[in-house]
Design a protein around this motif. Structure first.
Motif, PDB file in Angstrom:
ATOM      1  N   TYR A  32       6.462   3.911  -2.822  1.00 14.90           N
ATOM      2  CA  TYR A  32       7.037   4.389  -1.566  1.00 14.90           C
ATOM      3  C   TYR A  32       8.180   5.356  -1.815  1.00 14.90           C
ATOM      4  CZ  TYR A  32       4.517   2.038   2.113  1.00 14.90           C
ATOM      5  OH  TYR A  32       3.569   1.681   3.010  1.00 14.90           O
TER       6      TYR A  32
ATOM      7  N   ALA B 150       2.895  14.016   4.123  1.00 16.64           N
ATOM      8  CA  ALA B 150       3.704  14.866   3.240  1.00 16.64           C
ATOM      9  C   ALA B 150       2.885  16.063   2.765  1.00 16.64           C
ATOM     10  CB  ALA B 150       4.202  14.058   2.044  1.00 16.64           C
TER      11      ALA B 150
ATOM     12  N   THR C 144       1.747  14.685  -5.228  1.00 20.61           N
ATOM     13  CA  THR C 144       1.924  13.723  -4.140  1.00 20.61           C
ATOM     14  C   THR C 144       0.703  12.813  -4.009  1.00 20.61           C
ATOM     15  OG1 THR C 144       3.235  15.384  -3.007  1.00 20.61           O
ATOM     16  CG2 THR C 144       2.508  13.520  -1.702  1.00 20.61           C
TER      17      THR C 144
ATOM     18  N   VAL D  85       2.026   8.051   4.694  1.00 16.98           N
ATOM     19  CA  VAL D  85       3.172   8.875   4.289  1.00 16.98           C
ATOM     20  C   VAL D  85       2.712  10.013   3.381  1.00 16.98           C
ATOM     21  CG1 VAL D  85       5.359   8.902   3.029  1.00 16.98           C
ATOM     22  CG2 VAL D  85       4.792   6.965   4.504  1.00 16.98           C
ATOM     23  N   LYS D  86       1.848   9.686   2.405  1.00 24.08           N
ATOM     24  CA  LYS D  86       1.397  10.703   1.464  1.00 24.08           C
ATOM     25  C   LYS D  86       0.609  11.809   2.157  1.00 24.08           C
ATOM     26  CE  LYS D  86      -0.544   9.128  -2.348  1.00 24.08           C
ATOM     27  NZ  LYS D  86      -1.211   8.221  -3.300  1.00 24.08           N
ATOM     28  N   SER D  87      -0.330  11.428   3.047  1.00 23.58           N
ATOM     29  CA  SER D  87      -1.131  12.468   3.715  1.00 23.58           C
ATOM     30  C   SER D  87      -0.247  13.372   4.546  1.00 23.58           C
ATOM     31  CB  SER D  87      -2.223  11.889   4.613  1.00 23.58           C
ATOM     32  OG  SER D  87      -2.476  10.582   4.332  1.00 23.58           O
TER      33      SER D  87
ATOM     34  N   ALA E  73       6.716   8.703  -2.539  1.00 23.32           N
ATOM     35  CA  ALA E  73       6.021   9.243  -1.366  1.00 23.32           C
ATOM     36  C   ALA E  73       7.024   9.724  -0.321  1.00 23.32           C
ATOM     37  CB  ALA E  73       5.091   8.182  -0.777  1.00 23.32           C
TER      38      ALA E  73
ATOM     39  N   ALA F 159       8.608  12.889  -1.456  1.00 18.38           N
ATOM     40  CA  ALA F 159       7.689  14.008  -1.231  1.00 18.38           C
ATOM     41  C   ALA F 159       7.729  14.431   0.237  1.00 18.38           C
ATOM     42  CB  ALA F 159       6.265  13.615  -1.618  1.00 18.38           C
TER      43      ALA F 159
ATOM     44  N   LEU G 262       1.389   3.661   2.794  1.00 16.76           N
ATOM     45  CA  LEU G 262       1.583   4.626   1.714  1.00 16.76           C
ATOM     46  C   LEU G 262       0.668   5.836   1.902  1.00 16.76           C
ATOM     47  CD1 LEU G 262       3.135   5.021  -0.965  1.00 16.76           C
ATOM     48  CD2 LEU G 262       1.123   4.131  -2.132  1.00 16.76           C
TER      49      LEU G 262
ATOM     50  N   VAL H  32       1.048   9.919  -6.625  1.00 15.47           N
ATOM     51  CA  VAL H  32       2.118   8.907  -6.665  1.00 15.47           C
ATOM     52  C   VAL H  32       1.671   7.595  -6.017  1.00 15.47           C
ATOM     53  CG1 VAL H  32       3.931  10.651  -6.664  1.00 15.47           C
ATOM     54  CG2 VAL H  32       3.225   9.612  -4.504  1.00 15.47           C
ATOM     55  N   GLN H  33       2.244   6.486  -6.504  1.00 18.80           N
ATOM     56  CA  GLN H  33       1.841   5.151  -6.044  1.00 18.80           C
ATOM     57  C   GLN H  33       2.983   4.383  -5.392  1.00 18.80           C
ATOM     58  OE1 GLN H  33      -1.273   3.974  -6.322  1.00 18.80           O
ATOM     59  NE2 GLN H  33      -2.021   5.781  -7.375  1.00 18.80           N
TER      60      GLN H  33
ATOM     61  N   GLU I 119       8.779   8.747  -9.532  1.00 18.50           N
ATOM     62  CA  GLU I 119       7.560   7.964  -9.639  1.00 18.50           C
ATOM     63  C   GLU I 119       7.420   7.276 -10.990  1.00 18.50           C
ATOM     64  OE1 GLU I 119       5.219   7.192  -7.558  1.00 18.50           O
ATOM     65  OE2 GLU I 119       3.698   6.417  -8.908  1.00 18.50           O
TER      66      GLU I 119
END
Lengths: 256, 229
Positions: free
Chosen positions: A40, A116, A34, A112-114, A43, A46, A109, A37-38, A249
């Motif tokens: 949306y 997740a 996660t 969302v990633k953090s 992300a 995830a 982004l 990934v770059q 991804e």
């Protein structure tokens, strides 16, 4: 009361009953993937996976939200800085401040990633007590010394915290009031040094006590971990989910 | 005369950087079946004596024999520690496992017992000390008295031939002290107790020694001790 609270470690949900090892491996792979990934799409996928795990863990929602709030209070600082400083097309201007499209996208982004990753870790890793975590890491062949370090830190953090409280009380009783002066700095330096020395001494005594009970370098575990069929199934499911995440991804053609 | 359990001959010991040695030409003997109290002012060397016997400290000169065997190297003391139990002054130093059962089973596991047997021994020892139902209690959340009794169980689980207790009553309430007296009176092994409490010693040992620079001098303490059996 412990110095470390473990509000999610107790439970009877499917997630709690799964073997800690499969959960830890899944959590580690998930977090790394996660973070890498770059897009949306990946992300959000995830985040969806993390939410599925969270649902399986049946944790008290209020406490989960409280923890997410803590994490997101750090992310607020990103929102205060990144959209204004990231180079790109300006979408909104107010005096000298300019918000860029790319800045907004990248901050979103990251958010969302953090989230997740945090939700994934809460669901997969925080659902076991620290001692089980140490045991599982040991079984996963992580360096013994690191595992021991984790377990001993956990065990003695509380003792050292109490020692700290006693010292602070003793300071207060003798009329110590912190201020902005050399006396205060010196006192805090003494306090920190004394804690360090005491911890060192205690480590010595704990080791002596262990020697007296026949310790010779290896820990024997009473070993309550047992691998079951559902652990294997979860492992396969997690593997497939992570592969799909990778496909979203890197496999799909990107809209550019 | 039967072989002494412990014999110290001409021991010289000084802590590094200390102005005066704790022991100089120190001699000491403990006979099988003996229950002895060690008394003396703070810093006279009571704890040091226990730590010398179990090899946590090494003398600068002199010889130590335990169960008739002379001990000097690490390997010798490793063997001694299988048969001599030391109860530390501070139970927090001794209880380092997360749960009571794990802590009590730690010694038997180190002795090479399989986990199932170690657990059985731990359970039995806890039961013997009246600590049933403590298995899954978290060690650092126990009360001071409970910690002391659990750490005693942890030492006894190794089935030692000799027990060394370092100020076992420090900070305990009357009830726990009574339980401790009861437990000690029921033990069939030799033990030595370092203590400042004459009343406690009166109930647990038959003779007391005052620790000096060169020897332990017998005192009249502890005459009203337990009857044999």
């Amino acid at each position: 009361m412990s110095a470390i609270q473990e509000p999610f470690s107790e439970g009877t949900s499917l997630m709690h009953r799964l073997d800690p090892r499969v959960r830890l491996v899944a959590a580690a792979l998930f977090a790394v993937l996660t973070a890498a990934v770059q897009t949306y799409a990946a992300a959000l996928a995830a985040l969806a996976l993390a939410l599925v795990c969270l649902a399986l863990a049946r944790l008290p929602m209020r406490k989960v939200l409280a923890r997410l709030l803590v994490v997101n209070s750090f992310i607020i600082f990103l929102w205060l800085v990144l959209p204004f400083t990231y180079p790109g097309d300006v979408v909104w201007r107010w005096g000298p401040l300019a918000v860029t499209r790319e800045g907004l996208l990248i901050t979103g982004l990251i958010t969302v990633k953090s989230n997740a990753i945090i939700i994934g870790l809460i669901a997969l890793a925080a659902t076991m007590p620290v001692t089980t975590l140490g045991q599982a890491l040991q079984r996963l062949r992580l360096p013994e010394k690191l595992c021991h370090l984790l377990l001993f830190t956990y065990r003695y953090l509380y003792v050292i915290e109490q020692e700290y409280r006693r010292l602070v009380q003793a300071m207060k009783i003798r009329g110590f009031r912190p201020g902005t002066n050399l006396h205060t700095y010196r006192t805090y330096a003494n306090l920190a040094a004394m804690l360090l020395v005491r911890s060192y001494d205690r480590a010595d005594r704990v080791y002596q006590a262990m020697l007296c009970r026949g310790f010779h370098g290896t820990f024997y575990s009473l070993g309550t971990l047992s691998w079951q069929r559902r652990d294997g199934l979860f492992g396969v499911a997690a593997g497939l989910a992570l592969l799909m995440l990778g496909y979203v991804e890197w496999g799909l053609p990107r809209p550019r | 005369m039967p072989e002494a359990l412990i014999e110290l001959r001409n021991i010289t010991f000084a802590y590094p950087g200390a102005a005066r040695p704790v022991f100089e030409g120190f001699n000491f003997r403990l006979e099988p079946g003996q229950h002895m109290g060690l008394i003396g002012p703070n810093g006279c060397g009571k704890t040091t004596l226990l730590h010398l016997i179990i090899g946590l400290l090494r003398p600068q000169a002199g010889t130590i024999s335990v169960f008739g065997r002379e001990v000097s190297r690490d390997k010798d003391f490793t063997a001694v520690r299988q048969e001599v139990g030391l109860l530390f002054q501070n139970a927090d130093d001794q209880l380092f496992c997360p749960t009571v059962l794990e802590d009590v089973a730690f010694g038997p596991l180190n002795q090479g017992k399989p986990p199932a047997e170690a657990v059985a021994i731990a359970r039995e020892t806890l039961a013997r000390l009246g600590l049933e139902g403590f298995d899954d209690r978290v060690t650092y959340k126990l009360s001071g008295g409970e910690k002391k009794l659990v750490s005693l169980a942890a030492v006894l689980a190794m089935q030692p031939r000799l027990l060394l207790l370092d100020e076992p009553t420090a900070g305990l309430d009357e009830d726990t002290k009574l339980r401790l007296i009861h437990i000690l009176q029921g033990l069939e092994i030799s033990y030595m107790i370092v203590s400042h409490e004459h009343d406690f010693l009166n109930h647990t040992v038959k003779e007391c020694c005052h620790v000096h620079l060169t020897c332990c001098r017998s005192t009249k303490e502890g005459k009203g001790g337990k009857s044999d059996g």
